[in-house]
Design an enzyme around this catalytic site. Sequence first.
Site, PDB file in Angstrom:
ATOM      1  N   LYS A 159       0.893  -1.166   0.000  1.00 14.73           N
ATOM      2  CA  LYS A 159       0.000   0.000   0.000  1.00 14.73           C
ATOM      3  C   LYS A 159       0.928   1.212   0.000  1.00 14.73           C
ATOM      4  CE  LYS A 159      -3.975   1.915   2.487  1.00 14.73           C
ATOM      5  NZ  LYS A 159      -4.943   2.135   1.423  1.00 14.73           N
TER       6      LYS A 159
HETATM    7  C1  LIG Z   1      -6.601   0.166  -3.847  1.00 16.35           C
HETATM    8  C2  LIG Z   1      -7.255  -0.393  -2.642  1.00 16.35           C
HETATM    9  N1  LIG Z   1      -7.772  -1.625  -2.689  1.00 16.35           N
HETATM   10  C3  LIG Z   1      -8.382  -2.177  -1.633  1.00 16.35           C
HETATM   11  C4  LIG Z   1      -8.522  -1.483  -0.450  1.00 16.35           C
HETATM   12  C5  LIG Z   1      -9.194  -2.123   0.721  1.00 16.35           C
HETATM   13  O1  LIG Z   1      -8.250  -2.469   1.699  1.00 16.35           O
HETATM   14  P1  LIG Z   1      -8.604  -2.487   3.237  1.00 16.35           P
HETATM   15  O2  LIG Z   1      -9.800  -3.351   3.379  1.00 16.35           O
HETATM   16  O3  LIG Z   1      -7.419  -3.090   3.890  1.00 16.35           O
HETATM   17  O4  LIG Z   1      -8.861  -1.105   3.651  1.00 16.35           O
HETATM   18  C6  LIG Z   1      -7.999  -0.198  -0.343  1.00 16.35           C
HETATM   19  C7  LIG Z   1      -8.101   0.558   0.897  1.00 16.35           C
HETATM   20  O5  LIG Z   1      -7.154   0.614   1.639  1.00 16.35           O
HETATM   21  C8  LIG Z   1      -7.341   0.358  -1.467  1.00 16.35           C
HETATM   22  O6  LIG Z   1      -6.845   1.595  -1.409  1.00 16.35           O
END
Ligand SMILES: Cc1ncc(COP(=O)(O)O)c(C=O)c1O
Length: 315
Positions: A159
Amino acid sequence: MNLQKTAKIWHNGKFIDWDDAKIHVLSHVVSYGSAVFEGVRCYNTAQGPAIFRLREHMQRLQNSGHIYRLDIPFTVDELCQASLDLVRTNNLSACYVRPIALRGYGDIGVDPTGCPVEVYLACWEWGKYLGEEAMRNGVNICVSSWNRPAPNTLPQMAKAAANYMNSQLIRMEAKANGYQEGIALDVNGYVSEGSGENVFVVVNGSVSTPPLANSALPGITRDTVMTLCRDLDMPVAEQMIPREMLYVADEVFLCGTAAEITPIRSVDRIKVGSGSRGPATKRVQDEFFSITSGTKPDRYGWLSLVGVSAGAGVR
Ligand SMILES: Cc1ncc(COP(=O)(O)O)c(C=O)c1O
């Protein structure tokens, strides 16, 4: 959406005033997007404020740093404890927590290794990402003309801030065309994910989501949904999803820390199922919100109570 200022931000182990959390314009991160971050929710549960899946978020932050050779000089336990202290210090109940580790000021070349790693944790009050109404009635989305980055380009298991330039293209295009969100395909044309959410489809009672190899973030809500589906005896699998499945599925929903579990009414103005929240989506939503509100027992230990001072092994 306005950013609601709070009193304190945590920086490298110390609390500083919100207005003092500043970086130099020539910090490495500004030119090159060299940061890894998290988005975590704190819920106001029946037992008091509690951060949802804090340990998993901090572990993913560490993993994101590891991929980029960015060593975060705090352990998962220390980051968890600091997050709980942060919410308590700012006297918030329901809020969003943003941990970020960035390459700071020092060197201006592409090689980031001469720049210090700065770690910040901030929190603020934040409502529903796609709106209150969206939770009940769903949102209208499109398939973006932008793909997610191909494998072995920008690693999607991290991320990382730089990934969100791609997310911004998806999100702005969707908005410009009158949609609330966009879903991107991967480089081969398979469904990947939304600009800030993972995606699930429900077909004949079976729930599926693209595997991580389709350039999807290993979402913590995605993992939560899969766990809850198994508990609810709903068949669930990671499976490659062709674009057209989004149109013919009985239900489609997005999930993420910000979006929580958001039903989809239509994709590219093609109605999905009945055109409103479907029964499987509602079941998952109900289970999710029962746990995050504390009305059902926290059977997986997903909630870290803010009021409780926790040492090593904090969840
Ligand atoms: C590109 C992306 N995909 C998926 C998610 C979902 O991830 P999470 O459930 O860990 O927040 C997020 C959010 O963080 C995101 O930015």
